[in-house]
Design a protein around this motif. Structure first.
Motif, short mmCIF file in Angstrom:
data_model
loop_
_atom_site.label_atom_id
_atom_site.label_comp_id
_atom_site.label_asym_id
_atom_site.label_seq_id
_atom_site.Cartn_x
_atom_site.Cartn_y
_atom_site.Cartn_z
N ALA A 24 0.83 -1.21 0.00
CA ALA A 24 0.00 0.00 0.00
C ALA A 24 0.86 1.26 0.00
CB ALA A 24 -0.94 0.00 1.21
N HIS A 25 2.06 1.16 0.49
CA HIS A 25 2.97 2.30 0.55
C HIS A 25 4.10 2.07 -0.44
CE1 HIS A 25 0.79 3.33 4.19
NE2 HIS A 25 1.02 2.09 4.63
N GLY A 26 4.27 3.01 -1.34
CA GLY A 26 5.32 2.87 -2.33
C GLY A 26 4.78 3.15 -3.72
N ARG A 27 5.69 3.25 -4.68
CA ARG A 27 5.31 3.58 -6.04
C ARG A 27 6.01 2.65 -7.02
NH1 ARG A 27 7.06 6.93 -10.17
NH2 ARG A 27 8.92 7.49 -8.98
N ALA A 28 5.26 2.17 -7.99
CA ALA A 28 5.81 1.25 -8.99
C ALA A 28 6.54 2.02 -10.08
CB ALA A 28 4.69 0.43 -9.60
N ARG A 29 7.56 1.39 -10.64
CA ARG A 29 8.32 1.99 -11.74
C ARG A 29 8.19 1.11 -12.98
NH1 ARG A 29 14.16 2.78 -9.16
NH2 ARG A 29 13.55 0.83 -8.14
N ALA A 30 8.37 1.71 -14.13
CA ALA A 30 8.16 1.01 -15.40
C ALA A 30 9.06 -0.22 -15.49
CB ALA A 30 8.44 1.95 -16.57
N ARG A 31 8.46 -1.33 -15.91
CA ARG A 31 9.14 -2.60 -16.15
C ARG A 31 9.82 -3.18 -14.91
NH1 ARG A 31 12.97 -2.48 -21.20
NH2 ARG A 31 13.80 -0.66 -20.13
N MET A 32 9.52 -2.63 -13.74
CA MET A 32 10.13 -3.12 -12.50
C MET A 32 9.04 -3.41 -11.47
SD MET A 32 13.50 -0.66 -12.13
CE MET A 32 14.05 -1.54 -10.69
N PRO A 33 8.44 -4.58 -11.52
CA PRO A 33 7.39 -4.92 -10.56
C PRO A 33 7.92 -4.93 -9.13
CG PRO A 33 8.10 -6.87 -11.76
CD PRO A 33 8.74 -5.70 -12.44
N ARG A 34 7.08 -4.53 -8.19
CA ARG A 34 7.49 -4.46 -6.78
C ARG A 34 7.37 -5.82 -6.09
NH1 ARG A 34 3.85 -0.36 -4.07
NH2 ARG A 34 5.30 -0.71 -2.33
N SER A 35 6.51 -6.68 -6.60
CA SER A 35 6.35 -8.02 -6.02
C SER A 35 6.05 -9.00 -7.14
CB SER A 35 5.23 -8.03 -4.97
OG SER A 35 3.98 -7.76 -5.58
N LEU A 36 6.35 -10.28 -6.87
CA LEU A 36 6.18 -11.31 -7.88
C LEU A 36 5.55 -12.54 -7.24
CD1 LEU A 36 6.71 -12.65 -10.67
CD2 LEU A 36 9.01 -13.22 -9.82
N VAL A 94 2.98 -6.54 -22.09
CA VAL A 94 4.14 -5.65 -22.12
C VAL A 94 3.70 -4.22 -21.84
CG1 VAL A 94 5.93 -4.68 -23.61
CG2 VAL A 94 5.46 -7.14 -23.66
N ALA A 95 2.55 -3.82 -22.40
CA ALA A 95 2.04 -2.46 -22.17
C ALA A 95 1.76 -2.22 -20.69
CB ALA A 95 0.78 -2.23 -22.99
N ALA A 96 1.22 -3.24 -20.01
CA ALA A 96 0.94 -3.10 -18.58
C ALA A 96 2.23 -2.96 -17.79
CB ALA A 96 0.13 -4.30 -18.09
N LEU A 97 3.25 -3.72 -18.19
CA LEU A 97 4.54 -3.64 -17.49
C LEU A 97 5.19 -2.28 -17.69
CD1 LEU A 97 6.01 -7.17 -18.30
CD2 LEU A 97 5.26 -6.35 -16.06
N GLU A 98 5.02 -1.70 -18.85
CA GLU A 98 5.63 -0.40 -19.14
C GLU A 98 5.09 0.69 -18.21
OE1 GLU A 98 8.03 0.50 -21.00
OE2 GLU A 98 8.41 -1.28 -22.21
N LYS A 99 3.84 0.52 -17.77
CA LYS A 99 3.24 1.51 -16.87
C LYS A 99 3.73 1.35 -15.44
CE LYS A 99 -1.05 1.74 -19.56
NZ LYS A 99 -2.52 1.51 -19.55
N GLN A 145 13.88 -12.67 -21.08
CA GLN A 145 14.89 -12.85 -22.11
C GLN A 145 14.73 -11.86 -23.25
OE1 GLN A 145 14.34 -16.98 -23.01
NE2 GLN A 145 15.35 -17.68 -21.13
N ARG A 146 13.52 -11.34 -23.45
CA ARG A 146 13.29 -10.32 -24.48
C ARG A 146 13.64 -8.92 -23.98
NH1 ARG A 146 9.05 -11.85 -28.48
NH2 ARG A 146 8.60 -14.07 -28.21
N GLY A 147 14.03 -8.81 -22.72
CA GLY A 147 14.39 -7.52 -22.16
C GLY A 147 13.19 -6.64 -21.82
N LYS A 148 12.01 -7.24 -21.64
CA LYS A 148 10.80 -6.48 -21.39
C LYS A 148 10.51 -6.29 -19.91
CE LYS A 148 9.81 -6.28 -25.79
NZ LYS A 148 9.90 -4.98 -26.54
N ILE A 149 11.33 -6.92 -19.05
CA ILE A 149 11.04 -6.84 -17.62
C ILE A 149 12.35 -6.90 -16.84
CG2 ILE A 149 10.72 -9.35 -17.45
CD1 ILE A 149 8.63 -8.85 -15.32
#
Length: 483
Positions: free
Chosen positions: A64-76, A116-121, A138-142
């Motif tokens: 709940a606290h924090g901000r996401a960055r493009a192509r860098m998910p905060r949790s998996l 990929v579009a969702a990850l970019e956001k 491997q495609r460099g998208k994440i």
């Protein structure tokens, strides 16, 4: 204890209450607080105990606290199947409705460009199957360097499906200081090795003995035969108070054929298996959940971990090859405090599999004898083993025996003493010579005709000629005899 005692936020508690839950299940009560305290966790819990919410609820408050960055998910969150991944996503939407969290779902069978579009956001929660995640990486998208929380769900199923090498590679690309949660119904040695390697001083909880089954599920073994299995199953479906049922089979071909058989016999059934497109599988599940069909025939991989409310019965059309699959299969019923029934159809060939299941679960499953029935299904439908079909398609020697068809009385029983070569007409003798011509010819052996003697043309024999033949005249008897 209630959810308010676990330290969840007011927004999360509101969503839980609106979903109709007031008290946590044992695994939720044991897991939520350690997760909120940022501890690594190993949770051993049988299916149907509410373990998905045990990591979804605290993750919502942590993120709940924090901000996401493009192509860098905060949790998996890693899931073994598409259906489980989609189910976890539904849980996040339901319980996180009062938080502004972004989420992406990476699974096969879905347009990759949208993912990929969702990850970019930028996303707070990434839910993925290992195969699609590795493909995009491997495609460099994440990028996984910003992921601070990892969940490995259904770890024992990951092992069965061969995903452990992928998971190990994924773990090496995550920050070493992350929080890791591992959930599994069983703890075989390879999973224990994985946990020792990638978890840091984890808290371990076990809410049910490994291999145990839910006490709220009434179980029975139904003795039958290979040829009588379909009829036995239909009898059970009609005799039991079946509201909704899931039927498990070991092979995808069996799933398809069994579903078609049930539909021919008037049952509202559908199917899900690994050969179906993801959109088709989701459509069948939606039909099942909405009540358009009340019977779902499924393979193990497609139905693993499905959380569908109100499943009254589970039928194992085939005894599972692996004993732990039995625990997962019957866990589709008797969920969230409800009761259910599980029937397993067994033949003489299943003795070893059943012995392994009873050894794992430490219980003797009651048997129902005399349930086998002679197959009465569509008279025109042969009982074909899936292996025989594959052999036939591959050009093998194995074929389904079919009775010879008689053409309006043709090929009747052969006469006991058929005439030799269908009694050809005798050749006419040559005309006698006049006495005044030449002396009488030398006697000719009766078995040999005179050389170049003219032969009369044989007339075709009528079909009703009395030649001791009781069927139509073969075509060669109507042909002219050559000169």
């Amino acid at each position: 204890m209630n959810f308010a005692d676990l330290g969840l936020s007011d927004e999360t508690l509101r969503a839980v209450t609106e979903a109709g839950y007031t008290e946590p299940t044992p695994v939720q009560a044991a897991a939520i607080q350690p997760v909120l305290m940022m501890r690594d966790l190993i949770a051993i819990a049988q299916t149907g105990t509410g373990k998905t919410a045990s990591f979804v609820l605290p993750m919502i408050d942590i993120l709940a606290h924090g901000r996401a960055r493009a192509r860098m998910p905060r949790s998996l969150i890693l899931e073994p199947t598409r259906e489980l991944a989609a189910q976890v996503a539904e849980n996040f939407e339901k319980y996180g409705q009062y938080h502004k969290l972004s989420m992406a779902l990476l699974i096969g069978g879905v347009n990759m460009s949208d993912q990929v579009a969702a990850l970019e956001k930028g996303v707070d929660v990434l839910i993925a199957t290992p195969g699609r995640l590795m493909d995009l990486f491997q495609r460099g998208k994440i990028l996984l360097t910003g992921c601070s929380l990892l969940v490995i769900d259904e770890a024992d199923r990951m092992l069965d499906m061969g995903f452990i090498p992928d998971i190990e590679e994924i773990c090496t690309k995550l920050p070493a200081s992350r929080q890791t949660l591992l959930f599994s119904a069983t703890m075989p040695p390879p999973i224990k090795k994985l946990a020792d390697k990638f978890l840091n001083n984890p808290k371990q909880i076990e809410v049910a003995r490994t291999g145990s089954t839910n006490d709220s599920i009434e179980q029975a073994l139904v003795e039958t035969t290979s040829r009588g299995k379909r009829e036995t199953l239909r009898g059970l479906l009609r005799a039991e108070d079946v509201k909704t049922a899931i039927i498990f089979a070991n092979r995808k071909t069996t799933v398809r054929e069994l579903n078609q058989s049930l539909q021919r016999n008037g049952f509202a059934s559908g199917e899900i298996h690994g050969d179906m497109e993801q959109s088709a599988r989701i459509k069948e599940l939606d039909r099942f959940k909405a009540g358009a069909i009340n019977i779902l025939v499924a393979s193990d991989v497609a139905a693993r971990g499905l959380d569908i409310k109100g499943v009254s019965h589970v039928f194992n059309y085939d005894a599972p090859w692996h004993p732990d699959d039995y625990v997962h299969r019957i866990g589709r019923t008797g969920r969230a405090g409800a009761t259910g029934k599980a029937f397993t159809l067994i033949t003489a060939e299943d003795a070893e599999n059943i012995a392994n299941i009873e050894k794992l679960t430490s219980q003797k499953i009651p048997r129902i004898t005399g349930a086998a029935k002679a197959p009465t299904e569509d008279a025109a439908e042969p009982t074909i083993d899936a292996g025989s079909v594959r052999d036939a398609e591959a050009g093998g020697d194995e074929r389904v025996a079919k009775p010879r068809r008689r053409r309006g009385g043709e090929r009747a029983a052969k006469p006991e003493a058929a005439p030799e070569r269908a009694a050809k007409p005798e050749r006419a003798a040559p005309p006698p010579r006049e006495a005044s011509e030449t002396p009488a010819p030398r006697p000719v052996a009766p078995q040999r005709a005179p050389a170049r003697a003219p032969e009369p043309v044989a007339e075709p024999i009528a079909a009703d000629a009395d030649i001791n033949w009781n069927g139509p005249v073969p075509a060669f008897l109507s042909a002219r005899i050559p000169d």
